[in-house]
Design an enzyme around this catalytic site. Structure first.
Site, PDB file in Angstrom:
ATOM      1  N   ASN A   9       0.870  -1.173   0.000  1.00 31.58           N
ATOM      2  CA  ASN A   9       0.000   0.000   0.000  1.00 31.58           C
ATOM      3  C   ASN A   9       0.908   1.224   0.000  1.00 31.58           C
ATOM      4  O   ASN A   9       1.540   1.530   0.993  1.00 31.58           O
ATOM      5  CB  ASN A   9      -0.880  -0.048   1.259  1.00 31.58           C
ATOM      6  N   TRP A  10       0.954   1.891  -1.121  1.00 28.16           N
ATOM      7  CA  TRP A  10       1.871   3.034  -1.256  1.00 28.16           C
ATOM      8  C   TRP A  10       1.314   4.334  -0.689  1.00 28.16           C
ATOM      9  O   TRP A  10       1.991   5.357  -0.709  1.00 28.16           O
ATOM     10  CB  TRP A  10       2.267   3.221  -2.734  1.00 28.16           C
ATOM     11  N   LYS A  11       0.071   4.301  -0.246  1.00 23.33           N
ATOM     12  CA  LYS A  11      -0.537   5.504   0.345  1.00 23.33           C
ATOM     13  C   LYS A  11      -0.303   6.714  -0.578  1.00 23.33           C
ATOM     14  O   LYS A  11      -0.308   6.555  -1.788  1.00 23.33           O
ATOM     15  CB  LYS A  11       0.025   5.729   1.748  1.00 23.33           C
ATOM     16  N   HIS A  95      -9.397   1.074   4.622  1.00 26.14           N
ATOM     17  CA  HIS A  95      -8.137   1.243   5.352  1.00 26.14           C
ATOM     18  C   HIS A  95      -8.367   2.161   6.562  1.00 26.14           C
ATOM     19  O   HIS A  95      -9.179   3.093   6.482  1.00 26.14           O
ATOM     20  CB  HIS A  95      -7.070   1.840   4.421  1.00 26.14           C
ATOM     21  N   GLU A  97      -6.764   4.547   7.712  1.00 29.73           N
ATOM     22  CA  GLU A  97      -6.564   5.984   7.448  1.00 29.73           C
ATOM     23  C   GLU A  97      -7.800   6.589   6.793  1.00 29.73           C
ATOM     24  O   GLU A  97      -8.123   7.760   6.999  1.00 29.73           O
ATOM     25  CB  GLU A  97      -5.295   6.191   6.586  1.00 29.73           C
ATOM     26  N   GLU A 167      -5.324  -5.040  10.362  1.00 27.99           N
ATOM     27  CA  GLU A 167      -4.289  -4.037  10.593  1.00 27.99           C
ATOM     28  C   GLU A 167      -4.564  -3.287  11.887  1.00 27.99           C
ATOM     29  O   GLU A 167      -5.342  -2.311  11.894  1.00 27.99           O
ATOM     30  CB  GLU A 167      -4.257  -3.032   9.436  1.00 27.99           C
ATOM     31  N   GLY A 173       2.640   2.139  10.697  1.00 28.15           N
ATOM     32  CA  GLY A 173       3.593   3.232  10.574  1.00 28.15           C
ATOM     33  C   GLY A 173       4.315   3.577  11.868  1.00 28.15           C
ATOM     34  O   GLY A 173       4.982   4.608  11.961  1.00 28.15           O
ATOM     35  N   SER A 213       3.475  -2.238  10.204  1.00 32.88           N
ATOM     36  CA  SER A 213       4.926  -2.343  10.388  1.00 32.88           C
ATOM     37  C   SER A 213       5.495  -3.713  10.000  1.00 32.88           C
ATOM     38  O   SER A 213       6.383  -4.231  10.675  1.00 32.88           O
ATOM     39  CB  SER A 213       5.317  -1.974  11.815  1.00 32.88           C
ATOM     40  N   GLY A 234       2.932  -1.158   4.181  1.00 34.19           N
ATOM     41  CA  GLY A 234       2.996   0.248   3.824  1.00 34.19           C
ATOM     42  C   GLY A 234       4.432   0.658   3.526  1.00 34.19           C
ATOM     43  O   GLY A 234       4.977   0.394   2.446  1.00 34.19           O
ATOM     44  N   GLY A 235       5.075   1.270   4.497  1.00 30.44           N
ATOM     45  CA  GLY A 235       6.417   1.839   4.342  1.00 30.44           C
ATOM     46  C   GLY A 235       7.420   0.923   3.644  1.00 30.44           C
ATOM     47  O   GLY A 235       8.145   1.356   2.737  1.00 30.44           O
TER      48      GLY A 235
HETATM   49  P1  PGA Z   1       2.972   0.216   7.497  1.00 29.83           P
HETATM   50  O1  PGA Z   1       1.509   0.448   6.879  1.00 29.83           O
HETATM   51  O2  PGA Z   1       3.491  -1.072   6.936  1.00 29.83           O
HETATM   52  O3  PGA Z   1       3.766   1.399   7.051  1.00 29.83           O
HETATM   53  O4  PGA Z   1       2.801   0.137   8.987  1.00 29.83           O
HETATM   54  C1  PGA Z   1       0.624  -0.621   6.699  1.00 29.83           C
HETATM   55  C2  PGA Z   1      -0.692  -0.143   6.141  1.00 29.83           C
HETATM   56  O5  PGA Z   1      -1.166   0.941   6.532  1.00 29.83           O
HETATM   57  O6  PGA Z   1      -1.303  -0.812   5.284  1.00 29.83           O
END
Ligand code: PGA
Length: 249
Positions: A9-11, A95, A97, A167, A173, A213, A234-235
């Site tokens: 997930n590149w956000k 998600h 967010e 999640e 994050g 994470s 994500g990251g």
């Molecule tokens: P993260 O994000 O791996 O940076 O914690 C995961 C996500 O929000 O899907």
């Protein structure tokens, strides 16, 4: 029986050009991987270049959201058919967010899931508790509400193409991954809910990803658990080097 999945997930990162560059690099690094499914979800503006960059490879592209109407006067929204038309196969829905900053609820998650399925997109449906909810021992009730509300009225057949992502919000994050035991406990609980709602066969065929994470050095540990079928990353999905290590955990 459940093919492991690594989804990135590149956000709100990467332009169309940056997305293509990373994917060309990744494509080469994972070209021999056959026993797991690889998905990357760039921003809307990078979807087309991402689809072109991965053509002929084992990498699939998904969007990070969609609107539930097919078309109309909805300024700023993107319809499911538009995403499908670009060559996307997956879409992330619900998600945390989106829930936290953009008013997503279980009811809107539910509408988006139906719209995605109708357009022929496979939804990756996210659920997860906040730190406060975990600390007040509400994790299971929160997950149950999200699963039952989000997946309301779906048929077994519709559920067959869906993927769930657990999640925990406190792990996203933050560098604080859930322990494999914490994750497994919730994954098993989700599978039990799916079994009650859709029957045992559907529940045991559904992939449940862990997100929060995920890094090259903890993926293997997480994947050792019976109900963890992959990661939503994500990251660590932003760089070809780290994401390819996660894919090949
Ligand atoms: P993260 O994000 O791996 O940076 O914690 C995961 C996500 O929000 O899907």
């Amino acid at each position: 029986m459940r093919k492991p999945m690594a989804a990135g997930n590149w956000k709100m990162f990467k332009t169309a050009k940056e997305a293509a560059q990373m994917l060309l690099d990744l494509k080469d690094k994972v070209k021999d991987v056959e026993d797991r499914e690889i998905v990357l979800c760039p921003t809307f503006t990078a979807l087309e270049s991402a689809v072109n960059a991965v053509k002929g490879s084992n990498i699939k592209i998904g969007a990070q959201n969609l609107f539930w109407e097919e078309k109309g006067a909805f300024t700023g929204e993107i319809a499911p058919g538009m995403i499908k038309d670009l060559g996307c196969e997956y879409v992330i829905i619900g998600h945390s967010e989106r829930r936290q900053y953009f008013g997503e609820t279980d009811a809107t998650v539910n509408k988006r899931i139906f719209a995605a399925l109708k357009a022929g997109l496979k939804p990756i449906i996210c659920v997860g508790e906040t730190l406060q909810e975990r600390e007040s021992e509400k994790t299971f009730s929160v997950i149950e509400t999200q699963i039952k509300g989000g997946l309301k009225d779906l048929t077994k057949e519709q559920m067959a193409t869906a993927v769930i992502a657990y999640e925990p919000v406190w792990a996203i994050g933050t560098g604080k991954t859930a322990s494999k035991e914490q994750a497994q406990e919730v994954h098993a609980f989700i599978r039990k809910l799916l079994s009650d709602m859709f029957g045992k066969d559907t529940a045991s065929a559904t992939r449940i990803l862990y997100g929060g994470s995920v890094k090259p050095d903890n993926m293997k540990d997480l994947m050792s658990q019976p109900d963890i079928d992959g990661g939503l990353v994500g990251g660590a999905s932003l760089e070809a080097d780290s994401f390819s290590k996660i894919i090949k955990y």
